[in-house]
Scaffold this motif. Structure first.
Motif, mmCIF file in Angstrom:
data_model
loop_
_atom_site.group_PDB
_atom_site.id
_atom_site.type_symbol
_atom_site.label_atom_id
_atom_site.label_comp_id
_atom_site.label_asym_id
_atom_site.label_seq_id
_atom_site.Cartn_x
_atom_site.Cartn_y
_atom_site.Cartn_z
ATOM 1 N N ILE A 130 0.868 -1.176 0.000
ATOM 2 C CA ILE A 130 0.000 0.000 0.000
ATOM 3 C C ILE A 130 0.908 1.230 0.000
ATOM 4 O O ILE A 130 1.546 1.558 0.999
ATOM 5 N N PHE A 131 0.983 1.912 -1.173
ATOM 6 C CA PHE A 131 1.883 3.049 -1.322
ATOM 7 C C PHE A 131 1.232 4.375 -0.955
ATOM 8 O O PHE A 131 1.921 5.305 -0.534
ATOM 9 N N SER A 132 -0.075 4.492 -1.135
ATOM 10 C CA SER A 132 -0.717 5.798 -0.941
ATOM 11 C C SER A 132 -2.102 5.611 -0.361
ATOM 12 O O SER A 132 -2.763 4.592 -0.588
ATOM 13 N N ILE A 133 -2.540 6.632 0.385
ATOM 14 C CA ILE A 133 -3.865 6.648 0.999
ATOM 15 C C ILE A 133 -4.437 8.042 0.820
ATOM 16 O O ILE A 133 -3.764 9.034 1.085
ATOM 17 N N SER A 134 -5.696 8.135 0.397
ATOM 18 C CA SER A 134 -6.371 9.415 0.267
ATOM 19 C C SER A 134 -7.727 9.317 0.946
ATOM 20 O O SER A 134 -8.545 8.463 0.582
ATOM 21 N N ILE A 135 -7.947 10.156 1.978
ATOM 22 C CA ILE A 135 -9.200 10.104 2.732
ATOM 23 C C ILE A 135 -10.281 10.830 1.949
ATOM 24 O O ILE A 135 -10.142 12.006 1.602
ATOM 25 N N SER A 136 -11.370 10.125 1.676
ATOM 26 C CA SER A 136 -12.484 10.719 0.944
ATOM 27 C C SER A 136 -13.393 11.485 1.896
ATOM 28 O O SER A 136 -13.818 12.585 1.616
ATOM 29 N N ASN A 137 -13.745 10.865 3.020
ATOM 30 C CA ASN A 137 -14.462 11.537 4.102
ATOM 31 C C ASN A 137 -14.021 10.894 5.411
ATOM 32 O O ASN A 137 -13.025 10.173 5.441
ATOM 33 N N SER A 138 -14.745 11.117 6.480
ATOM 34 C CA SER A 138 -14.284 10.636 7.785
ATOM 35 C C SER A 138 -14.219 9.116 7.856
ATOM 36 O O SER A 138 -13.510 8.573 8.705
ATOM 37 N N GLN A 139 -14.941 8.418 6.993
ATOM 38 C CA GLN A 139 -14.981 6.958 7.073
ATOM 39 C C GLN A 139 -14.414 6.269 5.830
ATOM 40 O O GLN A 139 -13.822 5.201 5.936
#
Length: 1015
Positions: free
Chosen positions: A147-156
């Protein structure tokens, strides 16, 4: 082949080392040249640091961020570090695991992307575990790969990017979606998705390990490349800013900016002119700050800042000192609370700073400043040039419009240049001449029209010129260490004022001068404040008094300024600020209690909005409607060490020192308005046999049976806490309230822990909050409910049963006792009757014996008194007889003496013989043997007479004491004369002198006097 971002970065650095080494010499030369000829005013960033010395497991920080409670999370090769402002806790994930991304999801969850899957933090267990979705149908393979990247869309919900073109949309409690880029678009390369970001339209931007950028529309499932970009270096980060621009960072090909609306692409590389582009082509991280500013982390070029308003880049590189960037290789950025941005570095740990830049700076190199820390004084002349004192290195004239700098230093071989390199004061007169006061080399006057220094009489004879002021009629007042010298417009001295020529002036060492609205001159010295008339006549002086809190707070005056309401502000050395009311003729002391932190007030100015600004030993303080705001290093304001801030005609505030020339617009400098959060960092419970430490996160938002419980045998309960505002931790004050014990807030000052003991069993709720200085306490409070369990004997049911048993026991015991008491009372009455009769008989017998004993004692006392009386009578008679015998003996000796004298007159031939006998008789009369015997007997009769008489009148002679003793025995004067061997008249004279010496009143006898004195 799989891609490893940081490994690839190291390879790139290694491969380009040789070329960079040779290029660096060229670029350094260009940089030095450009910095000299280019006018540069750059924003100021002040950094603070966290590293291994604070407990972090490594100085290489791959990822860093701050959660909503205020805790800092940082990833190193050893695992995840958790920092709470007090200590660091390490959470190892697995051996040799590589962490690529760290993100906060919701309030309490931390997501970690690694080369072995996705981890998240479980606060109940206080550890990181492999992510398990709520949806049981989701396959674990999604979360077990890289897992290279994470982008939060909303709180969940959130997006994650993986290897070989795979990316996923994760929904808590719902269906998760898996996407394969190669299937969505066959043109997609077989590459890893290194970076991933979502724009405001919902599109996902993907950056790959082979340098391509793609956009994905989740609704249409369309995947398209950004064809405008031609790049073969890995994409390290993607940022979609608030203006719908996509910023693309590459590991070797600089930085791209793509406008989603205009479709324009800009490419920034290090080959461009300074200020127009980035300074390093290896870009590792991107972050959007306030006011649309973009922070760019590079490998070796430090932090690059892009300001869209100016369309300009500024560079922040590693510097020596406390407040510089710790390392030039920036791996990542992380959002913090209170406008703080965290930067993770390769070798320097974490550098963090406030994103509220209002202060701009002209570098010290541009002004040819040296490292001397002496602060500067600044004068804006009538041509808008800035005259800046340069510590121990002379004077500078700086043109803010062109950036030109003229340097004035003291050439000892040139008498026509600046005299003295240490400049203390500076002012411009009505003829546009610059008056310059030095420490040791006298006074200088520079003619700006002729561009030369003017020669005038007496310039070298002055020293310690700390203050210069324009007086009335164009006169210039020069304050020195030996009083004041007043010059006229023709540069002639018209008056000298000092303690000899100006009666009332408090001190000759002049430290400040100020002309008020009435034309009067306020004179500050090292020992008091004075007011002089425009003509130099003394009017009034002021001093501090410990007994009067309306007097000056200190006598060493540094600065004076008239306020908008015509009150006079006076700054002191070490005792804060004073405000003098002309109406009340009293001083109001303004110090820490009212919010002014700095105690050394070197300068006072009033901006165009009528705010009062103070230059202090801690920075700048602003007074606005009696509200004081303090600005320090974290705001880009350095402490003032001898200099002071200056106000330009345009309203800009300037200040300078060894950090260069800095300035800001007063209305742009604001204090932090967000209030800090307090969070618990640890609980420690000391019990009778052991102690235990508890992680606070396990009790956040807990209630009921899950609240913290303390056993009855606990002796100490210690609670540690911290503030989310790491920039102001040292100035943070804490307050607590323990519901269940005391509902009032209690101050802890700057102590970030509290210990409880001897708490009664029951439920408690601890509240902790914080505030800074005189601000109101933060609305954010940390709460922890805890229960003190009762001991066995303190339990309610045990107490109820114990009370019932005790009541029954008391009832039966009382009945038994009452019966025994009644029986004993009857027996006692019989015994009392018998004993009463016996006692009566014994009392009668004892009474008779007592009467007989008293009669015997009375008779013995009478016999004792009679014996003492007889002894006294005997001693008195013995004393009298002894004295009479002595008198009789002396009478005989006197008669014999007279017979021998008469015979000597008849028989001249025997006169010598008779004279010898007469002399022996005289000697016999003078011998005190009889007197010693007399005293011995007299003391037995009257033991206290002689000592009391000596105490009453210590000047009495032995002869006078003997006379008093004989008078006490009622001896007649004739007998006393015989005893002393003198005539009766002599005795009368002696008695008269004795009366005077004893101060006996006329008409009072010696006997009455002795009785009066108790002798």
């Amino acid at each position: 082949m799989l891609f490893y971002p940081f490994t690839r970065l190291e390879i790139l650095l290694f491969n380009s080392f040789t070329s960079h080494f040779f290029k660096s010499i060229f670029f350094q030369t260009i940089f030095i040249f450009v910095s000299i000829v280019t006018y540069g005013q750059e924003p100021v960033l002040q950094f603070e640091h966290l590293d291994m010395s604070d407990g972090f497991s490594d100085n290489r920080i791959n990822q860093v961020m701050q959660d909503q409670h205020g805790i800092i999370w940082a990833a190193t090769k050893f695992g995840v570090n958790r920092y709470d402002g007090d200590k660091v806790r390490l959470y190892p994930l697995a051996n040799s695991i590589t962490i690529y991304k760290l993100q906060v999801k919701g309030e309490n969850n931390i997501l970690v992307g690694t080369d072995r899957g996705l981890y998240n933090y479980h606060k109940e267990k206080d550890r990181f575990e492999l992510y398990r979705p709520v949806d049981k149908k989701a396959t674990d393979t999604i979360f077990n790969q890289k897992i290279f990247s994470i982008s939060i869309s909303n709180s969940q919900d959130f997006w994650i990017g993986g290897s070989t073109g795979k990316f996923y949309f994760i929904q808590e409690g719902k269906k998760n979606y898996s996407f394969n880029a190669c299937r969505l678009n066959p043109s997609f390369p077989n590459a890893d998705i290194i970076s991933l970001s979502q724009d405001r339209f919902g599109k996902i931007w993907l950056g790959t390990s082979n340098g391509e950028v793609w956009s994905f529309d989740p609704r249409s499932k369309a995947l398209h490349p950004l064809q405008e970009i031609e790049n073969y270096y890995p994409i390290s980060d993607i940022l979609v800013d608030s203006q719908s621009q996509v910023w693309i960072a590459s590991l070797g090909n600089g930085l791209y900016r793509y406008n989603l609306e205009s479709k324009e692409l800009s490419h920034y590389t290090a080959k461009a002119k300074r200020g127009e582009s980035i300074n390093n082509n290896i870009v590792l991280g991107l972050y959007e700050g306030n006011n649309e500013r973009v922070f760019i982390g590079t490998d070796g070029g430090g932090i690059n800042l892009y300001e869209p308003i100016k369309d300009k880049f500024t560079y922040f590189k590693q510097e020596d000192g406390e407040w510089g960037l710790s390392d030039n290789s920036i791996l990542c950025f992380g959002r913090g609370m209170h406008n703080v941005i965290f930067a993770g570095t390769v070798h320097g740990g974490i550098s963090y700073f406030k994103d509220r830049m209002s202060v701009y700076n002209v570098s010290p190199h541009k002004l040819a400043f040296e490292t001397d820390k002496q602060g500067s004084r600044i004068l804006e002349d009538s041509q808008a040039n800035l005259w800046i004192t340069a510590g121990r290195n002379g004077l500078r004239k700086y043109n803010p419009q062109t950036g030109e700098v003229d340097i004035f230093i003291d050439d000892k071989n040139n008498d026509k240049d600046l005299s003295g390199d240490i400049i203390l004061s500076i002012i411009e007169d009505e003829k546009e001449r610059i008056w310059i006061g030095s420490l040791r080399e006298g006074l200088n006057i520079y003619d700006t029209k002729e561009q030369k220094f003017i020669s005038f009489t007496g310039k070298e004879n002055l020293s310690g010129i700390y203050a210069i002021e324009k007086g009335s009629d164009g006169h210039i007042w020069v304050g020195t260490t030996n009083g004041i010298v007043i010059y006229n417009e023709q540069l002639n001295i018209i008056k000298r004022l000092n303690t000899h020529t100006c009666e009332g002036l408090s001190n000759n060492r002049i430290t400040s001068l100020y002309k008020d609205a009435k034309g009067e001159i306020w004179v500050g010295t090292e020992n008091g404040l004075n007011i002089l008339s425009a003509e130099g006549e003394w009017l009034e002086s002021f001093y501090t008094s410990n007994k009067d809190n309306t007097s000056l707070s200190g006598n060493h005056i540094l600065s004076i300024q008239e306020g908008p309401d015509l009150s006079v502000y006076v700054g002191t050395y070490g005792f804060g600020l004073n405000r003098y009311s002309r109406r009340d003729k009293k001083f109001e002391r303004i110090g820490v209690q009212k919010g002014l932190y700095g105690k050394i007030v070197r300068g006072i100015l009033i901006d165009h909005q009528k705010n009062i600004w103070l230059s202090t030993n801690l920075g700048l303080s602003r007074i606005n409607n009696d509200t004081i705001s303090n600005f320090g290093i974290q705001d880009g304001i350095t402490p003032f060490r001898g200099g002071e801030a200056s106000l330009s005609n345009s309203g800009r505030i300037y200040f300078a020192g060894n950090e260069g020339l800095s300035y800001f617009e007063p209305e742009s400098l604001h204090q932090e308005i967000s209030q800090p959060r307090v969070f618990f960092t640890g609980f420690k419970i000391v019990e009778e046999e052991d102690s235990r430490e508890i992680e606070p996160s396990g009790f956040w938002d807990k209630q009921g049976s899950d609240i913290l419980k303390l056993h009855a045998d606990f002796s100490l309960f210690t609670v540690n806490f911290s503030s989310s505002n790491y920039f102001d931790l040292e100035d943070t004050e804490y307050f607590y309230k323990l519901e269940g014990l005391n509902n009032e807030w209690q101050a802890l000052n700057k102590l970030n822990s509290i210990t409880f003991s001897n708490l009664a069993p029951g439920a408690y709720n601890l509240h902790v909050t914080t505030k800074k200085g005189t601000e109101e306490p933060s609305i954010h409070k940390a709460n922890i409910e805890f229960l003190v369990l009762p001991a066995f004997w303190q339990r309610r049911e045990v107490q109820v049963i114990s009370i019932l048993l005790l009541g029954l026991s008391i009832f039966f015991l009382t009945n038994w006792r009452n019966r025994n008491i009644k029986k004993q009372r009857d027996d006692f009455k019989k015994i009392v009757a018998i004993r009463t009769r016996e006692v009566e008989k014994e009392k009668d017998k004892a009474y008779k014996n007592e009467l007989e004993l008293l009669e015997t004692e009375r008779q013995n006392e009478q016999l004792k008194q009679k014996r003492l009386s007889d002894e006294l009578k005997f001693k008195t008679e013995e004393l009298t007889n002894s004295t009479l015998r002595t008198v009789h003996k002396n009478n005989l000796l006197v008669e014999i003496k007279e017979d021998f004298i008469a015979e000597g007159k008849k028989h001249i031939e025997l006169k010598k013989f008779f004279d010898q006998i007469v002399g022996k008789i005289d000697d016999s009369l003078a011998i005190d043997t009889e007197w010693k015997q007399f005293y011995s007997i007299f003391k037995q009769v009257h033991p206290s007479f002689i000592p009391s008489l000596k105490k009453e009148n210590p000047s009495l002679t032995d002869r006078e004491l003997r006379l008093c003793a004989l008078i006490k025995l009622n001896f007649p004067s004739q007998q006393i004369a015989t005893l002393f061997g003198i005539s009766l008249n002599s005795i009368k004279v002696a008695r008269h002198r004795l009366r005077k010496k004893l101060k006996i009143e006329e008409g009072m006898s010696f006997e009455d006097f002795f009785k009066l004195k108790g002798l």
